[in-house]
Scaffold this motif. Structure first.
Motif, mmCIF file in Angstrom:
data_model
loop_
_atom_site.group_PDB
_atom_site.id
_atom_site.type_symbol
_atom_site.label_atom_id
_atom_site.label_comp_id
_atom_site.label_asym_id
_atom_site.label_seq_id
_atom_site.Cartn_x
_atom_site.Cartn_y
_atom_site.Cartn_z
ATOM 1 N N MET A 10 0.860 -1.179 0.000
ATOM 2 C CA MET A 10 0.000 0.000 0.000
ATOM 3 C C MET A 10 0.900 1.234 0.000
ATOM 4 O O MET A 10 2.024 1.178 0.519
ATOM 5 C CB MET A 10 -0.887 0.012 1.251
ATOM 6 C CG MET A 10 -1.800 -1.199 1.376
ATOM 7 S SD MET A 10 -3.015 -1.318 0.062
ATOM 8 C CE MET A 10 -4.056 0.056 0.460
ATOM 9 N N PRO A 11 0.446 2.359 -0.566
ATOM 10 C CA PRO A 11 1.257 3.577 -0.533
ATOM 11 C C PRO A 11 1.699 3.907 0.891
ATOM 12 O O PRO A 11 0.907 3.856 1.831
ATOM 13 C CB PRO A 11 0.314 4.644 -1.095
ATOM 14 C CG PRO A 11 -0.604 3.876 -1.995
ATOM 15 C CD PRO A 11 -0.814 2.559 -1.287
ATOM 16 N N GLY A 12 2.992 4.184 1.031
ATOM 17 C CA GLY A 12 3.556 4.530 2.326
ATOM 18 C C GLY A 12 4.121 3.352 3.102
ATOM 19 O O GLY A 12 4.749 3.540 4.139
ATOM 20 N N ASP A 13 3.910 2.116 2.632
ATOM 21 C CA ASP A 13 4.432 0.938 3.335
ATOM 22 C C ASP A 13 5.956 0.898 3.314
ATOM 23 O O ASP A 13 6.600 1.420 2.393
ATOM 24 C CB ASP A 13 3.923 -0.355 2.697
ATOM 25 C CG ASP A 13 2.508 -0.703 3.097
ATOM 26 O OD1 ASP A 13 1.935 0.016 3.937
ATOM 27 O OD2 ASP A 13 1.979 -1.698 2.555
ATOM 28 N N VAL A 14 6.521 0.252 4.323
ATOM 29 C CA VAL A 14 7.951 -0.033 4.378
ATOM 30 C C VAL A 14 8.099 -1.545 4.291
ATOM 31 O O VAL A 14 7.461 -2.285 5.050
ATOM 32 C CB VAL A 14 8.591 0.494 5.688
ATOM 33 C CG1 VAL A 14 10.040 0.052 5.793
ATOM 34 C CG2 VAL A 14 8.479 2.002 5.751
ATOM 35 N N LEU A 15 8.915 -2.020 3.370
ATOM 36 C CA LEU A 15 9.121 -3.446 3.160
ATOM 37 C C LEU A 15 10.397 -3.883 3.865
ATOM 38 O O LEU A 15 11.435 -3.244 3.740
ATOM 39 C CB LEU A 15 9.234 -3.745 1.663
ATOM 40 C CG LEU A 15 9.502 -5.192 1.271
ATOM 41 C CD1 LEU A 15 8.284 -6.054 1.607
ATOM 42 C CD2 LEU A 15 9.797 -5.272 -0.214
ATOM 43 N N ARG A 39 4.507 0.654 -6.707
ATOM 44 C CA ARG A 39 3.293 0.379 -5.934
ATOM 45 C C ARG A 39 3.069 1.417 -4.843
ATOM 46 O O ARG A 39 2.121 1.325 -4.087
ATOM 47 C CB ARG A 39 3.372 -1.010 -5.288
ATOM 48 C CG ARG A 39 3.557 -2.169 -6.246
ATOM 49 C CD ARG A 39 2.317 -2.676 -6.846
ATOM 50 N NE ARG A 39 1.347 -2.989 -5.784
ATOM 51 C CZ ARG A 39 0.115 -3.338 -6.019
ATOM 52 N NH1 ARG A 39 -0.316 -3.414 -7.246
ATOM 53 N NH2 ARG A 39 -0.698 -3.606 -5.033
ATOM 54 N N GLY A 40 3.970 2.404 -4.715
ATOM 55 C CA GLY A 40 3.812 3.469 -3.734
ATOM 56 C C GLY A 40 4.564 3.244 -2.441
ATOM 57 O O GLY A 40 4.359 3.963 -1.466
ATOM 58 N N GLY A 41 5.437 2.224 -2.411
ATOM 59 C CA GLY A 41 6.209 1.938 -1.204
ATOM 60 C C GLY A 41 7.093 3.107 -0.815
ATOM 61 O O GLY A 41 7.594 3.847 -1.661
ATOM 62 N N ALA A 42 7.284 3.296 0.496
ATOM 63 C CA ALA A 42 8.032 4.447 0.997
ATOM 64 C C ALA A 42 9.467 4.112 1.370
ATOM 65 O O ALA A 42 10.333 4.974 1.329
ATOM 66 C CB ALA A 42 7.330 5.033 2.217
ATOM 67 N N GLY A 43 9.747 2.888 1.756
ATOM 68 C CA GLY A 43 11.093 2.545 2.183
ATOM 69 C C GLY A 43 11.289 1.054 2.213
ATOM 70 O O GLY A 43 10.345 0.277 2.168
ATOM 71 N N MET A 44 12.565 0.642 2.290
ATOM 72 C CA MET A 44 12.883 -0.763 2.236
ATOM 73 C C MET A 44 14.098 -1.048 3.101
ATOM 74 O O MET A 44 15.046 -0.260 3.123
ATOM 75 C CB MET A 44 13.174 -1.155 0.784
ATOM 76 C CG MET A 44 13.450 -2.613 0.578
ATOM 77 S SD MET A 44 13.735 -2.999 -1.160
ATOM 78 C CE MET A 44 12.220 -2.487 -1.891
ATOM 79 N N VAL A 45 14.056 -2.149 3.826
ATOM 80 C CA VAL A 45 15.184 -2.622 4.618
ATOM 81 C C VAL A 45 15.480 -4.039 4.154
ATOM 82 O O VAL A 45 14.566 -4.870 4.070
ATOM 83 C CB VAL A 45 14.851 -2.621 6.128
ATOM 84 C CG1 VAL A 45 16.001 -3.190 6.929
ATOM 85 C CG2 VAL A 45 14.489 -1.232 6.599
ATOM 86 N N VAL A 46 16.743 -4.329 3.840
ATOM 87 C CA VAL A 46 17.122 -5.653 3.376
ATOM 88 C C VAL A 46 18.172 -6.216 4.314
ATOM 89 O O VAL A 46 19.210 -5.589 4.552
ATOM 90 C CB VAL A 46 17.675 -5.613 1.928
ATOM 91 C CG1 VAL A 46 18.092 -7.000 1.479
ATOM 92 C CG2 VAL A 46 16.654 -5.018 0.981
ATOM 93 N N ASP A 47 17.921 -7.407 4.856
ATOM 94 C CA ASP A 47 18.879 -8.115 5.704
ATOM 95 C C ASP A 47 19.567 -9.148 4.818
ATOM 96 O O ASP A 47 19.086 -10.255 4.649
ATOM 97 C CB ASP A 47 18.149 -8.803 6.857
ATOM 98 C CG ASP A 47 19.070 -9.757 7.605
ATOM 99 O OD1 ASP A 47 20.284 -9.503 7.630
ATOM 100 O OD2 ASP A 47 18.563 -10.752 8.135
#
Length: 171
Positions: A10-15, A39-47
């Motif tokens: 959803m817009p604004g989500d952080v993955l 898709r409107g994502g706001a940020g992402m963190v990858v481990d």
């Protein structure tokens, strides 16, 4: 990774991508980021690792844009000014052209995206003169200066994280 989860963004989500710290596998970073942002994502963190040359690509793209003006929805600029004022070229030798894949002529690349990269070097002189004749600021510097500008910009925008009492608008 289950790509189906991206359909739920959803817009604004952080993955958060959980790779369990694996150094033998990785996600396809560029494809993942493009789809997520679309898709409107706001940020992402990858481990874990991202296996698409992201660090190299960052070293190619960052000198051309970081620290340059950004446009807001209310800005009314023509095509020329949008492309020229938000990009910078990195001057150098043919080695710099090779190292940066011709994208050191970022202004010309934005103005003429379908132009073959070897021709950007030749177009640069024409575009620079054209901008000068119209009073449009044309930003260019050498490779080391471009990285110094990137580091100064990142230092400035990171200030609120290091010192929460300092407003982001003071830089």
């Amino acid at each position: 990774m289950r790509w189906a989860v991206l359909d739920e963004v959803m817009p604004g989500d952080v993955l958060v991508v959980e790779a369990r710290g694996s150094h033998t596998t990785g996600c396809f970073g560029d494809m993942l980021v493009r789809y997520f942002k679309g898709r409107g994502g706001a940020g992402m963190v990858v481990d874990g690792r991202i296996r698409d040359g992201g660090a190299y690509m960052g070293c190619v793209f960052a000198p051309n844009h970081k620290g340059m003006p950004t446009l807001s929805a209310g800005d009314r600029l023509d095509y020329l000014r949008k492309q020229v004022l938000t990009s910078r070229n990195v001057r150098g030798s043919r080695f710099v052209d090779f190292l940066l894949g011709g994208l050191n002529y970022q202004i010309e690349h934005h103005l003429f995206p379908s132009m073959p990269r070897p021709n950007l070097r030749h177009a640069q002189h024409l575009v620079h003169r054209f901008c000068a004749s119209r009073g449009v600021s044309y930003s260019q510097c050498d490779l080391l200066s471009s990285y110094a500008q990137v580091l100064r910009h990142l230092h400035a925008v990171g200030m609120p994280l290091r010192h929460p009492s300092i407003s982001r608008n003071t830089s």
